[in-house]
Design a protein around this motif. Structure first.
Motif, PDB file in Angstrom:
ATOM      1  N   LYS A 162       0.811  -1.217   0.000  1.00 14.89           N
ATOM      2  CA  LYS A 162       0.000   0.000   0.000  1.00 14.89           C
ATOM      3  C   LYS A 162       0.847   1.271   0.000  1.00 14.89           C
ATOM      4  O   LYS A 162       0.489   2.276  -0.620  1.00 14.89           O
ATOM      5  CB  LYS A 162      -0.942   0.004   1.206  1.00 14.89           C
ATOM      6  N   LYS A 166       0.598   4.286  -2.712  1.00 16.45           N
ATOM      7  CA  LYS A 166       0.314   5.663  -2.297  1.00 16.45           C
ATOM      8  C   LYS A 166       1.407   6.614  -2.788  1.00 16.45           C
ATOM      9  O   LYS A 166       1.126   7.723  -3.261  1.00 16.45           O
ATOM     10  CB  LYS A 166       0.193   5.728  -0.776  1.00 16.45           C
ATOM     11  N   ASP A 171      -4.450   4.887  -5.536  1.00 12.74           N
ATOM     12  CA  ASP A 171      -5.295   4.648  -4.365  1.00 12.74           C
ATOM     13  C   ASP A 171      -4.915   3.311  -3.736  1.00 12.74           C
ATOM     14  O   ASP A 171      -5.135   2.258  -4.352  1.00 12.74           O
ATOM     15  CB  ASP A 171      -6.768   4.644  -4.788  1.00 12.74           C
ATOM     16  N   PRO A 172      -4.370   3.303  -2.533  1.00 14.18           N
ATOM     17  CA  PRO A 172      -3.952   2.044  -1.911  1.00 14.18           C
ATOM     18  C   PRO A 172      -5.107   1.135  -1.531  1.00 14.18           C
ATOM     19  O   PRO A 172      -4.896  -0.043  -1.243  1.00 14.18           O
ATOM     20  CB  PRO A 172      -3.187   2.510  -0.669  1.00 14.18           C
ATOM     21  N   GLU A 173      -6.317   1.668  -1.566  1.00 16.45           N
ATOM     22  CA  GLU A 173      -7.484   0.838  -1.252  1.00 16.45           C
ATOM     23  C   GLU A 173      -8.174   0.326  -2.510  1.00 16.45           C
ATOM     24  O   GLU A 173      -9.191  -0.356  -2.436  1.00 16.45           O
ATOM     25  CB  GLU A 173      -8.486   1.641  -0.412  1.00 16.45           C
ATOM     26  N   GLN A 174      -7.618   0.658  -3.678  1.00 10.63           N
ATOM     27  CA  GLN A 174      -8.191   0.223  -4.956  1.00 10.63           C
ATOM     28  C   GLN A 174      -7.112  -0.423  -5.821  1.00 10.63           C
ATOM     29  O   GLN A 174      -6.709   0.132  -6.850  1.00 10.63           O
ATOM     30  CB  GLN A 174      -8.827   1.412  -5.683  1.00 10.63           C
ATOM     31  N   ASN A 291       1.981  -2.298   5.927  1.00 14.02           N
ATOM     32  CA  ASN A 291       1.393  -1.695   4.725  1.00 14.02           C
ATOM     33  C   ASN A 291       0.883  -2.742   3.733  1.00 14.02           C
ATOM     34  O   ASN A 291       0.657  -2.427   2.567  1.00 14.02           O
ATOM     35  CB  ASN A 291       2.424  -0.803   4.029  1.00 14.02           C
ATOM     36  N   GLY A 293      -1.407  -5.152   1.631  1.00 11.05           N
ATOM     37  CA  GLY A 293      -2.769  -5.245   1.138  1.00 11.05           C
ATOM     38  C   GLY A 293      -3.007  -6.624   0.568  1.00 11.05           C
ATOM     39  O   GLY A 293      -2.066  -7.266   0.092  1.00 11.05           O
ATOM     40  N   THR A 295      -5.527  -8.766  -2.097  1.00  9.98           N
ATOM     41  CA  THR A 295      -6.559  -8.671  -3.124  1.00  9.98           C
ATOM     42  C   THR A 295      -6.594  -9.955  -3.940  1.00  9.98           C
ATOM     43  O   THR A 295      -5.760 -10.850  -3.752  1.00  9.98           O
ATOM     44  CB  THR A 295      -6.299  -7.444  -4.040  1.00  9.98           C
ATOM     45  N   ARG A 368      -7.192 -13.989   7.580  1.00  9.99           N
ATOM     46  CA  ARG A 368      -7.326 -12.970   6.531  1.00  9.99           C
ATOM     47  C   ARG A 368      -7.087 -13.570   5.156  1.00  9.99           C
ATOM     48  O   ARG A 368      -7.851 -13.350   4.217  1.00  9.99           O
ATOM     49  CB  ARG A 368      -6.312 -11.835   6.751  1.00  9.99           C
TER      50      ARG A 368
END
Length: 429
Positions: A162, A166, A171-174, A291, A293, A295, A368
């Motif tokens: 992430k 950034k 976008d670190p959430e996308q 950091n 992520g 996906t 997770r």
């Protein structure tokens, strides 16, 4: 359990295919009538499982024998090393066990030799109990039928950094979901970092071509087709990515281990992985870990890649009802679920992935990753063709490497790769 079992198929292919002359060649030389009384002595062979799961299998076999008092199951566990050779020797000598733990690439030559029972005929009533993609994974191009019950599945999500996203203004959430999004983000990251941060550390594999939407093999199993327009398009985009330094400079020679190290040191922004990697990040790279992520795999098809293990029934078994019943018992929803709670694998049975074990967060890293992977497996596909050997993987890799280096066009590279793979396919028989 061994991580990669696909390499063992070569020995099976070399030794078993000559048997097709004396087999039916169409999925079994014995009876596929499993409707009779479940009784008799059968042998069940697994693949490097006794050391860690002896109590589980002893209990499973004991319960089966109680359910069917006229049965006796002899469990044989073979080591990972030489497993394919052992199957080959048993097949050639007529001593193949009644029920055998196989992967799709190992079942293919046995099916061609008439030694794997067609479960569409012998056990078609159970088909609906399994995820469609899992049931289809033990089908062989050019043959009708399904040649093993799907057992456990595995897959892995994509990890991404992430902080690097950034820093690149992303976008670190996308994170990217499709290849187009991936290539766009990767070029931007390379440019904003001055070529110091790549997004990927691996060149495309056969699974990437499948996830991109390329056709991989003809339906009759006579030739490979990943040099179609979609395949050429994907490799062309990888070449552009390579030139933009969005693909790690060491990608041409990368291994899963080296690619993982590049991600660990934050030289690349995305990499496939597992719960074991998360624990490693926590210990060795705390700044990366905070950091991290998670996906889904990148895909244009909406279907991620999965790896699947199966349980085959020997078509020459003298106790078809018992062998089929036991193979189904091992792989039914109840027993797959109990096995999944003992090891980091996933059940192939329909509905099992909706269990709270695969959906409810508990704050741990293992959970997770398990939840992310389970969600993606419901409609996953085993993209690697069952007839795609390690030699073929090498041929594809070599030609892709030449294209990325500008030594030939993407079209020429894939044409050459298909030609080489088709030649190897004919050598398989």
């Amino acid at each position: 359990m061994p991580i990669s079992r696909r390499a063992l198929a070569a020995a099976v292919t070399a030794l078993v295919l000559p048997l097709s002359a004396c087999g039916s060649g169409g999925g079994g030389g014995g009876s596929t009538d499993a409707s009779g009384k479940v009784e008799g002595d059968i042998t069940f062979q697994t693949w490097n499982l006794r050391a860690n799961f002896k109590d589980y299998f002893d209990g499973l076999i004991g319960d089966f024998e109680k359910k069917y008092p006229g049965t006796h199951v002899k469990w044989v566990d073979q080591p990972a090393e030489g497993y394919a050779d052992k199957i080959s020797a048993d097949a050639a000598g007529g001593t193949l066990p009644d029920v055998v733990n196989v992967s799709p690439d190992l079942v293919a030559p046995l099916a061609k030799a008439g030694l794997a029972m067609d479960l569409d005929k012998a056990a078609g009533k159970y088909k609906g109990e399994y995820l469609p993609g899992a049931w289809a994974s033990h089908q062989v191009p050019g043959m009708s039928g399904t040649y093993a019950f799907p057992w456990y599945l595995n897959t892995g999500p994509m990890f991404y950094n992430k902080a690097l996203f950034k820093k690149a203004g992303l976008d670190p959430e996308q994170p990217p979901k499709t290849y187009d999004q991936l290539f766009t983000d990767a070029v931007r990251m390379a440019r904003t970092s001055g070529g110091k941060v790549a997004t990927l550390a691996n060149i495309p594999t056969i699974e990437d071509f499948g996830r991109y939407g390329a056709s991989l093999m003809s339906k009759d199993g006579t030739g490979f087709t990943f040099n179609d327009a979609k395949g050429v398009e994907l490799l062309t985009k990888y070449k552009e990515l390579y030139d933009a330094k969005g693909l790690d400079a060491q990608a041409l020679n990368a291994t899963p281990e080296s690619a993982g190290k590049e991600f660990l040191t934050q030289a690349v922004a995305m990499n496939p992985g597992s719960a074991l990697d998360l624990d490693n990040f926590k210990k060795q790279a705390p700044s990366l870990y905070k950091n991290i992520g998670i996906t889904d795999q990148i895909t244009n098809t909406g279907h991620v890649n999965m790896y699947v293990m199966g349980v085959m029934v020997n078509s020459r078994t003298k106790h078809t009802p018992a062998a089929v019943a036991f193979a189904h018992y091992v792989t039914d929803a109840e027993h797959q679920m109990s096995f999944a709670k003992k090891v980091a694998i996933f059940p192939s049975t329909a509905g099992s992935l909706d269990d709270p074990y695969f959906t409810k967060e508990d704050g741990t890293d293992e959970t997770r990753v398990r939840i992310a992977a389970a969600k993606s497996l419901k409609n996953a596909v085993n993209y690697t063709p069952v007839l795609f050997s390690d030699q073929m993987k090498t041929a594809l890799r070599n030609e892709v490497g030449k294209a990325l280096q500008g030594k030939q066009s993407a079209k020429a590279a894939l044409d050459n790769a298909v030609t080489a793979c088709d030649r190897l396919l004919k050598q398989q028989g």
